[in-house]
Every structure is written in C-alpha cells, then in structure tokens.
Design a protein around this motif. Structure first.
Motif, mmCIF file in Angstrom:
data_model
loop_
_atom_site.group_PDB
_atom_site.id
_atom_site.type_symbol
_atom_site.label_atom_id
_atom_site.label_comp_id
_atom_site.label_asym_id
_atom_site.label_seq_id
_atom_site.Cartn_x
_atom_site.Cartn_y
_atom_site.Cartn_z
ATOM 1 N N ALA A 13 80.164 21.615 59.000
ATOM 2 C CA ALA A 13 79.987 22.293 57.710
ATOM 3 C C ALA A 13 80.247 21.296 56.575
ATOM 4 O O ALA A 13 80.952 20.306 56.755
ATOM 5 C CB ALA A 13 80.940 23.479 57.623
ATOM 6 N N ARG A 15 77.030 23.909 55.975
ATOM 7 C CA ARG A 15 75.644 24.112 56.376
ATOM 8 C C ARG A 15 75.164 25.428 55.779
ATOM 9 O O ARG A 15 75.974 26.318 55.493
ATOM 10 C CB ARG A 15 75.499 24.163 57.900
ATOM 11 C CG ARG A 15 75.806 22.870 58.614
ATOM 12 C CD ARG A 15 75.237 22.889 60.018
ATOM 13 N NE ARG A 15 73.793 22.791 59.999
ATOM 14 C CZ ARG A 15 73.122 21.658 60.226
ATOM 15 N NH1 ARG A 15 73.764 20.541 60.470
ATOM 16 N NH2 ARG A 15 71.805 21.645 60.198
ATOM 17 N N ASP A 16 73.881 25.552 55.643
ATOM 18 C CA ASP A 16 73.261 26.785 55.154
ATOM 19 C C ASP A 16 72.806 27.573 56.383
ATOM 20 O O ASP A 16 71.808 27.234 57.014
ATOM 21 C CB ASP A 16 72.081 26.450 54.250
ATOM 22 C CG ASP A 16 71.450 27.680 53.601
ATOM 23 O OD1 ASP A 16 71.547 28.775 54.188
ATOM 24 O OD2 ASP A 16 70.839 27.528 52.521
ATOM 25 N N ASP A 20 69.158 27.228 58.259
ATOM 26 C CA ASP A 20 69.193 26.649 59.603
ATOM 27 C C ASP A 20 68.539 27.531 60.657
ATOM 28 O O ASP A 20 68.191 27.056 61.734
ATOM 29 C CB ASP A 20 70.654 26.410 60.040
ATOM 30 C CG ASP A 20 71.277 25.210 59.352
ATOM 31 O OD1 ASP A 20 70.562 24.511 58.610
ATOM 32 O OD2 ASP A 20 72.479 24.973 59.565
ATOM 33 N N GLY A 48 78.102 29.560 55.556
ATOM 34 C CA GLY A 48 78.169 28.268 56.214
ATOM 35 C C GLY A 48 78.983 27.237 55.480
ATOM 36 O O GLY A 48 79.165 26.124 55.986
ATOM 37 N N ASP A 49 79.510 27.588 54.346
ATOM 38 C CA ASP A 49 80.290 26.649 53.542
ATOM 39 C C ASP A 49 81.695 27.211 53.298
ATOM 40 O O ASP A 49 82.601 27.025 54.088
ATOM 41 C CB ASP A 49 79.542 26.378 52.230
ATOM 42 C CG ASP A 49 80.181 25.273 51.400
ATOM 43 O OD1 ASP A 49 81.240 24.755 51.792
ATOM 44 O OD2 ASP A 49 79.620 24.924 50.341
ATOM 45 N N HIS A 313 74.354 20.268 67.234
ATOM 46 C CA HIS A 313 74.867 19.309 66.252
ATOM 47 C C HIS A 313 75.603 18.164 66.951
ATOM 48 O O HIS A 313 75.374 16.982 66.642
ATOM 49 C CB HIS A 313 75.807 20.039 65.283
ATOM 50 C CG HIS A 313 76.488 19.147 64.299
ATOM 51 N ND1 HIS A 313 75.855 18.638 63.197
ATOM 52 C CD2 HIS A 313 77.762 18.667 64.259
ATOM 53 C CE1 HIS A 313 76.701 17.893 62.504
ATOM 54 N NE2 HIS A 313 77.867 17.895 63.127
#
Length: 541
Positions: A13, A15-16, A20, A48-49, A313
């Motif tokens: 993170a 991440r959106d 994604d 995601g953040d 990831h």
C-alpha cells in the motif's frame, strides 16, 4: 556491517483497490450498480490507502471491557483503539451500512455490496457491526414505533458516544441470538421475556453466549415470550434515559476478528420492544438473514481478493533461482488458480447482490436470492481459508509474520463459515428450499440452464447435476450427501455467471472445476493454460 536491503518487494500500500480490480469494475456495471460507480471508486482508493493502514492498529490494540468506572458505577463499556472508530466513521459515512436504505433505487444493493467488499479487504473486523446494522433495517421496519431507529441507520453517520439513541446522529445495531445450550438451535433458547402493561414492551431475563458488537446502540435478540420464541429490540439505553439492565460478563477471546468485540451478556429485567408477533421470532429475524449471508459471501470473496493481490505483488518483485517468482511456471500455476477462485467468488457474490436488490419487485429474483445466498455462503466461505493459506505460502515466511496482513486474513477466514449458520446449516437450508419451495428450485434450474450451450464441460456437468437433483432418494441419503450437492451447485452457479458475463477465464474455470481437469490442491491446473491472460487480470503492474 552490510545494511543493504535487496530482493524485497516494495510496500503493498497505498494501492487503489477499485482501479486494481478489473473483475469488480466489470461486475458492478453488469449487475446494475453502475450509477454509484464514482462513489465506489472513491471508496476503493480510500480503502487501499488510509483504511488499510488504520486496520493494523485497530487489530494490534484489541478492545477492552470496562465494567465499572473509577467511582464504582456499572458502565459496561467497550473501549477501542481510535483507529477502529476512524474505520467505522469512514464506512458508515460512505454508505457501507446505510446506502441501501438512504438511496433506495434499482442497483443500490449491488453498489452497497461493492462498498462492503472493498471495506472488508482493508479491515474485516468492523464488517461485523456494519453488516448487522445494514441487515437490521428490514426487521426494525416491521414495527412502526421503531422508525427512528431506521432513520438513525439511514442517516449514514457514525456516533460512538455512549448516550441514548435520541441524542445521537446515527445508530448501530448488534445481535444476541446464541445461548450456551443451543448454538444454531435457537428454539432451545431459555432467555425469558415478561410482558409489561404497555403494549409490546417486555423485561428480559437470561443470558446470551454470543452478544455481537456490544457497543452498539441496540440489539436484536430472541427470547421466550408467553406465546413462544419472539424477536425484540433491546436498546443500550431505555427511553427514560436510564442505562438498560444488561451486564457484559466478558469479551470473547477469538481466533480472529480482533478489531471488533464479541461478548457474553446477562439480562436482568432489561427493557425491550417486541418486533412481530409472539412466537414468530425466527420468521421475523429471517428478514435480515439473506442480507447477512450475502455479506458473508462478500467477506470471503474480499479475503480471497486481498490475499491474491499480496501474492501477485510479492511474486512480481521477489527473485529466486535466477528470475522473478512470477516468471516461474509452477508459481504461475498457483497464482492463476488463485485468480480463478477469487474472480468466481466475486462474480457469484454480486450476482446474488443483484437478486437481493430485485427481490422486493421480482418474485423470481427473490426466490433465487433465497437459495443462492445459502449456496454461496457455504462454498465461498469454505474456500477462503484455503485460498488465503496458499497466498501465504507464496510469500514464504514473510506471509506468516504479523507485519503482513496475511496472518490477519488467515485468522479471519474461518469466521464467515461459522457465523450466520455453519456449513451444515446452509446445506440443510438448500435441501429445505429444494423440497418445500418449488419457486426456488425452478429459478435455480433456470439460472443454471441459462449458461448452457457455451462450453461443453459446463453442459456435461449440468446434465449430471440436474439428474442428481431429480433423483429420488430417501431423506437420510439426501441429507448425508448434502455437502456434495451444494458444492456442485455452487461451482455450476459460478461457472454460469462467468460464462454469462463473457469472462475470459470462464472456460478455464469450467475445465478445471467442472470437468475434473484439476487436482485436489490449488496450483494443479493442467499444462497448456494461458496464464498470461489470467495474471493480467489479477493486479496491474
């Protein structure tokens, strides 16, 4: 001393989570929630953040029970890390608990389901009070005098203050169904409800073995009234401004779900309002079961999705034996198999959400939602622990360390299969629907047949499945094999949704899950599968 750090992936993170997830973007439009795309997209970026980061502290510092204040007054208060409240504020403020009732329009339940799916990825424990609050509305709406409670949920405002409901900007609702001697058999409950002179008002005496989200403003509970098992709203504070007469005995020391509190409670003439008729408690509470079961399906799908995203990831950035893990054939097999599981789970979840959305207007969709929620809950919740564990293994030892989110996901994964009816309860419910509700069986068959003609593996499996459903067997045999039947129904339903959506993974899913071209473990897809297409959908570089 060499302090260089290399061959480690960057932080996952921020991440959106919306950007994604191509499968989510497709499903939201396909199932009718596209009008809320902007709101869902905004929440995906937030989840995601900021929410992802808050979840670690909310789980690290678990809730504490304070039974008394420093002066000796009984307060029965649960204290949480401030980030728990921040998570609840973000979720409720953006409609995870109330959007369906604040903006009732076609597709809103699909949009709310997408919000719940995104939130659960960031922090699953708060999903428990959010789900119960959302699902309580159809039950509360049965009693006109409880309209202020419905309005308090529709307000989409989080207010953590421990004050009477009339003094709050927004309300949350928990549940107390289970007792020590009964478990799923709620008809064996012993808690007693003694009527007062005022119509519909009672005093409750008894105990609840699980009292979920004990800092909620009110609780839906079952108790034995003179006319039989009945449903009640038990508020934290009585209408006269006096704290209600229940005592939190202890908080449950749970395997997971650490950010949220569950408790045991004793009622000592606790004031409550009856909802529905005496003796009709189970049928009354069924008004929320379809919604809570749907959220179990969404939660399992969310756990699979977050675990998959971490595995991909890691594999893209970690090198071993001369190349990135993601380039190694056996790892690609594992990752591709995880993608199939996660996409199929989400596709079924949002198809069921569309049925739930249409249920008030469409009898066929209502019948489908009735049986599909039980099928989906059984299977997706069964698959989540295996998927999360496989993703952990992709990270090796790093996936077993608490600094990663994966141990939290793994502890959380079994919960949805237990809560709101275990696997056996779901399977027996499917059998009951097939035997006693012809409409449910008919719409299920129609849904499955709509997928025919697109894939040979699907058609062969469907013919065998329908023959099994139609086979005349004695009740004992049917019950003994219920899990086998429901598993096949779930896989066929997932395949039907993927095929109907034109999903590029649909044929691979049919070959592996329906035609037996797959081993018992994940990562056992046969050679020749185009994993480039599969992994391209998993997570943007």
């Amino acid at each position: 001393m060499n302090t260089d750090v290399w061959n480690q992936p960057p932080e996952f993170a921020p991440r959106d989570l919306w950007h994604d997830d191509v499968a989510l973007r497709e499903a939201l439009q396909r199932e009718g929630g596209g009008a809320w795309q902007a709101s869902v997209a905004d929440y995906g970026a937030l989840a995601g953040d900021r929410l992802y980061a808050l979840g670690f502290d909310a789980n690290r510092d678990r809730p504490r029970l304070r039974t008394h204040d420093r002066f000796g007054h009984r307060i029965d208060r649960v204290e949480f890390h401030p980030h728990y409240h921040a998570l609840m504020d973000a979720a409720i403020g953006r409609g995870v608990a109330g959007l369906s009732w604040r903006e009732p329009a076609h597709g809103v339940h699909v949009a709310r389901a997408a919000l719940s799916y995104l939130h659960h990825q960031a922090e699953a424990g708060t999903s428990c009070p959010l789900t119960m609050t959302h699902a309580a509305v159809p039950v509360l709406a049965r009693e006109p005098r409880l309209q202020p409670w419905v309005d308090g949920i529709r307000a989409c405002a989080y207010d953590p203050d421990d004050v009477p409901a009339t003094h709050k900007r927004g309300l949350t609702v928990g549940m107390g169904m289970t007792e020590r001697q009964g478990g799923s058999d709620v008809r064996s409950n012993l808690t007693r409800a003694m009527p007062l002179q005022a119509d519909g008002e009672y005093l409750l005496q008894g105990h609840k073995w699980f009292f979920s989200a004990p800092m909620s403003d009110g609780f839906l509970v079952l108790a034995q009234a003179p006319g039989g098992l009945s449903c009640f709203l038990l508020p934290r504070w009585r209408p006269d401004g006096i704290r209600n007469a229940f005592r939190l005995m202890r908080l449950k020391d749970k395997l997971g779900d650490w950010a949220n509190a569950s408790s045991e409670v004793e009622f000592d003439d606790a004031w409550a309002v009856r909802i529905g008729d005496e003796g009709r408690g189970v049928s009354t509470i069924l008004g929320m079961v379809m919604l809570t079961r749907l959220d179990c399906v969404l939660g399992a799908a969310a756990q699979m999705r977050m675990a998959l995203a971490h595995a991909v990831h890691h594999a893209r950035h970690r090198h071993a034996f001369g190349c990135a893990l993601v380039a190694q054939p056996l790892m690609r097999n594992v990752l591709a198999d995880l993608v199939l599981e996660a996409e199929a789970a989400l596709a079924l979840a949002l198809r069921v959400a569309r049925a739930v959305d249409a249920a008030p207007r469409d009898a066929d969709e209502a019948a489908f939602a009735r049986i599909a929620t039980a099928i989906g809950k059984y299977w997706t919740c069964r698959r989540a622990p295996a998927v999360v564990n496989e993703a952990q293994e992709c990270l090796g030892g790093a996936g077993y360390i608490e600094e990663s989110i994966l141990p939290r996901l793994y502890r959380q994964a079994p919960l949805n299969s237990i809560w709101e009816g275990s696997g056996n309860v779901q399977c027996l419910d499917v059998l009951r629907a097939l035997a006693r509700e012809p409409a449910s069986g008919a719409v299920l068959r129609a849904e499955l047949q709509a997928g025919a003609g697109r894939d040979d593996s699907y058609d062969i499996a469907l013919a065998a499945l329908l023959a099994e459903i139609d086979a005349s067997t004695d009740p004992q045999t049917r019950e003994f094999t219920a899990r086998r039947l429901v598993e096949r129904l779930a896989l066929q339903l997932q395949a039907a949704v993927l095929l109907g959506a034109g999903n590029p993974l649909a044929r691979m899913f049919c070959r592996s899950r329906l035609a037996g071209d797959h081993g018992l473990a994940l990562g056992t897809l046969p050679a020749g599968r185009d994993t480039d297409i599969v992994l391209a959908r998993a997570l943007p570089d």
